[in-house]
Design a protein around this motif. Structure first.
Motif, mmCIF file in Angstrom:
data_model
loop_
_atom_site.group_PDB
_atom_site.id
_atom_site.type_symbol
_atom_site.label_atom_id
_atom_site.label_comp_id
_atom_site.label_asym_id
_atom_site.label_seq_id
_atom_site.Cartn_x
_atom_site.Cartn_y
_atom_site.Cartn_z
ATOM 1 N N ALA A 77 6.694 4.078 -1.985
ATOM 2 C CA ALA A 77 5.347 4.572 -1.709
ATOM 3 C C ALA A 77 5.149 5.979 -2.273
ATOM 4 C CB ALA A 77 5.083 4.555 -0.208
ATOM 5 N N ALA A 78 6.185 6.815 -2.174
ATOM 6 C CA ALA A 78 6.092 8.187 -2.693
ATOM 7 C C ALA A 78 5.879 8.179 -4.200
ATOM 8 C CB ALA A 78 7.358 8.964 -2.334
ATOM 9 N N LEU A 79 6.580 7.299 -4.894
ATOM 10 C CA LEU A 79 6.394 7.194 -6.342
ATOM 11 C C LEU A 79 4.980 6.714 -6.668
ATOM 12 C CD1 LEU A 79 9.859 5.672 -7.309
ATOM 13 C CD2 LEU A 79 8.996 7.921 -7.981
ATOM 14 N N GLY A 80 4.452 5.826 -5.840
ATOM 15 C CA GLY A 80 3.073 5.389 -6.025
ATOM 16 C C GLY A 80 2.098 6.546 -5.874
ATOM 17 N N LEU A 81 2.365 7.434 -4.915
ATOM 18 C CA LEU A 81 1.517 8.604 -4.724
ATOM 19 C C LEU A 81 1.630 9.573 -5.900
ATOM 20 C CD1 LEU A 81 2.085 9.287 -0.918
ATOM 21 C CD2 LEU A 81 -0.009 8.449 -2.007
ATOM 22 N N VAL A 82 2.824 9.682 -6.461
ATOM 23 C CA VAL A 82 3.003 10.518 -7.655
ATOM 24 C C VAL A 82 2.136 9.973 -8.790
ATOM 25 C CG1 VAL A 82 4.627 11.209 -9.465
ATOM 26 C CG2 VAL A 82 5.310 11.327 -7.062
ATOM 27 N N PHE A 83 2.145 8.655 -8.955
ATOM 28 C CA PHE A 83 1.316 8.029 -9.983
ATOM 29 C C PHE A 83 -0.153 8.382 -9.775
ATOM 30 C CE2 PHE A 83 -1.482 4.797 -11.577
ATOM 31 C CZ PHE A 83 -0.958 4.427 -12.799
ATOM 32 N N LEU A 84 -0.635 8.228 -8.544
ATOM 33 C CA LEU A 84 -2.048 8.507 -8.264
ATOM 34 C C LEU A 84 -2.371 9.984 -8.480
ATOM 35 C CD1 LEU A 84 -2.714 6.333 -5.086
ATOM 36 C CD2 LEU A 84 -3.334 5.844 -7.455
ATOM 37 N N PHE A 117 3.400 -6.924 -9.363
ATOM 38 C CA PHE A 117 2.191 -7.337 -10.071
ATOM 39 C C PHE A 117 1.372 -6.121 -10.501
ATOM 40 C CE2 PHE A 117 -2.409 -8.076 -9.755
ATOM 41 C CZ PHE A 117 -2.574 -9.013 -10.770
ATOM 42 N N VAL A 118 1.208 -5.168 -9.597
ATOM 43 C CA VAL A 118 0.465 -3.949 -9.923
ATOM 44 C C VAL A 118 1.142 -3.205 -11.063
ATOM 45 C CG1 VAL A 118 -0.285 -1.702 -9.038
ATOM 46 C CG2 VAL A 118 -0.502 -3.732 -7.605
ATOM 47 N N ASP A 119 2.467 -3.181 -11.054
ATOM 48 C CA ASP A 119 3.204 -2.526 -12.139
ATOM 49 C C ASP A 119 2.996 -3.245 -13.464
ATOM 50 O OD1 ASP A 119 4.061 -0.860 -10.188
ATOM 51 O OD2 ASP A 119 6.173 -1.390 -10.302
ATOM 52 N N VAL A 120 3.014 -4.569 -13.427
ATOM 53 C CA VAL A 120 2.833 -5.352 -14.657
ATOM 54 C C VAL A 120 1.436 -5.132 -15.231
ATOM 55 C CG1 VAL A 120 2.622 -7.701 -15.564
ATOM 56 C CG2 VAL A 120 4.559 -7.099 -14.112
ATOM 57 N N ILE A 138 -3.773 0.376 -1.967
ATOM 58 C CA ILE A 138 -3.574 -0.662 -0.950
ATOM 59 C C ILE A 138 -2.082 -0.947 -0.782
ATOM 60 C CG2 ILE A 138 -3.938 -3.107 -0.400
ATOM 61 C CD1 ILE A 138 -6.661 -2.859 -1.836
ATOM 62 N N GLY A 139 -1.386 -1.078 -1.911
ATOM 63 C CA GLY A 139 0.050 -1.338 -1.861
ATOM 64 C C GLY A 139 0.811 -0.230 -1.158
ATOM 65 N N ILE A 140 0.457 1.017 -1.449
ATOM 66 C CA ILE A 140 1.126 2.159 -0.813
ATOM 67 C C ILE A 140 0.944 2.104 0.704
ATOM 68 C CG2 ILE A 140 1.045 4.665 -0.534
ATOM 69 C CD1 ILE A 140 0.286 4.812 -3.527
ATOM 70 N N SER A 141 -0.273 1.841 1.142
ATOM 71 C CA SER A 141 -0.569 1.800 2.577
ATOM 72 C C SER A 141 0.250 0.720 3.282
ATOM 73 C CB SER A 141 -2.065 1.546 2.793
ATOM 74 O OG SER A 141 -2.845 2.543 2.169
ATOM 75 N N VAL A 142 0.285 -0.482 2.695
ATOM 76 C CA VAL A 142 1.016 -1.579 3.321
ATOM 77 C C VAL A 142 2.518 -1.326 3.291
ATOM 78 C CG1 VAL A 142 1.526 -4.048 3.196
ATOM 79 C CG2 VAL A 142 -0.804 -3.228 2.774
ATOM 80 N N VAL A 143 3.018 -0.807 2.190
ATOM 81 C CA VAL A 143 4.451 -0.531 2.072
ATOM 82 C C VAL A 143 4.902 0.482 3.126
ATOM 83 C CG1 VAL A 143 6.192 0.582 0.617
ATOM 84 C CG2 VAL A 143 4.721 -1.196 -0.335
ATOM 85 N N LEU A 144 4.083 1.481 3.403
ATOM 86 C CA LEU A 144 4.429 2.458 4.430
ATOM 87 C C LEU A 144 4.474 1.820 5.819
ATOM 88 C CD1 LEU A 144 2.445 5.614 3.264
ATOM 89 C CD2 LEU A 144 4.930 5.291 3.258
ATOM 90 N N VAL A 145 3.542 0.907 6.101
ATOM 91 C CA VAL A 145 3.552 0.195 7.384
ATOM 92 C C VAL A 145 4.810 -0.668 7.491
ATOM 93 C CG1 VAL A 145 2.391 -1.570 8.770
ATOM 94 C CG2 VAL A 145 1.047 0.195 7.618
ATOM 95 N N ILE A 146 5.136 -1.374 6.418
ATOM 96 C CA ILE A 146 6.335 -2.213 6.412
ATOM 97 C C ILE A 146 7.587 -1.357 6.575
ATOM 98 C CG2 ILE A 146 7.734 -3.773 4.997
ATOM 99 C CD1 ILE A 146 5.163 -4.853 3.811
ATOM 100 N N ALA A 147 7.596 -0.179 5.948
ATOM 101 C CA ALA A 147 8.741 0.731 6.082
ATOM 102 C C ALA A 147 8.946 1.117 7.547
ATOM 103 C CB ALA A 147 8.533 1.973 5.224
ATOM 104 N N TRP A 148 7.846 1.352 8.251
ATOM 105 C CA TRP A 148 7.939 1.691 9.675
ATOM 106 C C TRP A 148 8.540 0.537 10.473
ATOM 107 C CZ3 TRP A 148 8.275 5.196 13.215
ATOM 108 C CH2 TRP A 148 7.964 4.903 14.548
#
Length: 222
Positions: A105-112, A202-205, A168-178
């Motif tokens: 998720a942190a890497l996703g935030l870096v991307f954004l 998929f988002v990466d592709v 969306i992916g970042i948000s869900v991944v953080l919930v799953i991490a919890w």
């Protein structure tokens, strides 16, 4: 079945394996609809790309390739950390799994963050149709400004849509991490992690396709 497994077993499935397979199948169906959406946009882009070659190539040269390349590396790395998260939970290491998910998720935030910086730089360089765009600059380059604007409309729409998916992916991944940190998953059942891992890949592709379509079309090899 342990207490933890019973808590994650939904009554309308025969067992955890059946639940896991169904969850993954559902994500594949969802991703198929996403492919249809992006596929339609890519097709439209291709039609205009073929029609206005010079304008699209001139516009592409003004994009920040360095940020695009760095963001590609960031997303590919995040796919690796997602794989490591799945591997960790399959070996029963919930804490390690949670750590890898947070890193993903942190890497996703870096991307954004980098993408937001790129948008700001685009605005300063008058590359935003309707807000900051100088037709005279493009006419001086020998291309029609309206065709250039079409390229940038595709650029902002495609990268913006991708950013929304990533958020969306970042948000869900953080919930799953919890949940992983709380021990909700196990080697026997970790379908939410694996299914959202598919979404993340998929988002990466999609970005791997966007990079050459938007940033590299004017580059000549040889």
């Amino acid at each position: 079945m342990t207490t933890s497994q019973a808590a994650t077993h939904w009554h309308h499935f025969d067992d955890l394996e059946h639940q896991q397979r169904t969850t993954l199948f559902g994500m594949w169906i969802f991703l198929a609809t996403e492919i249809l959406i992006f596929g339609g946009i890519f097709t439209s882009y291709t039609v205009y790309r073929v029609s206005y070659v010079a304008a699209f190539e001139a516009a592409s040269l003004h994009l920040n390739l360095w940020i695009g390349a760095i963001n590609t590396l960031v997303l590919l790395t995040s796919s690796l950390t997602m794989v490591l998260a799945i591997d960790a939970i399959q070996r029963g290491r919930s804490r390690e799994c949670a750590q890898q998910l947070v890193l993903t998720a942190a890497l996703g935030l870096v991307f954004l963050g980098l993408k937001a910086l790129e948008y700001y730089l685009d605005y300063r360089e008058n590359l935003v149709p309707g807000f900051a765009f100088d037709p005279a600059e493009w006419s001086a380059l020998g291309v029609r400004p309206e065709h250039v604007q079409i390229f940038f409309v595709f650029y902002y729409f495609l990268t913006g849509l991708h950013a929304i998916h990533l958020l969306i992916g970042i948000s869900v991944v953080l919930v799953i991490a919890w949940f992983a940190h709380r021990g909700r998953f196990s080697p026997e059942y970790h379908a939410p992690i694996e299914s959202w891992g598919l979404y993340w890949h998929f988002v990466d592709v999609v970005w791997v396709f966007l990079l050459p379509l938007l940033y590299l079309i004017a580059i000549r090899v040889g």
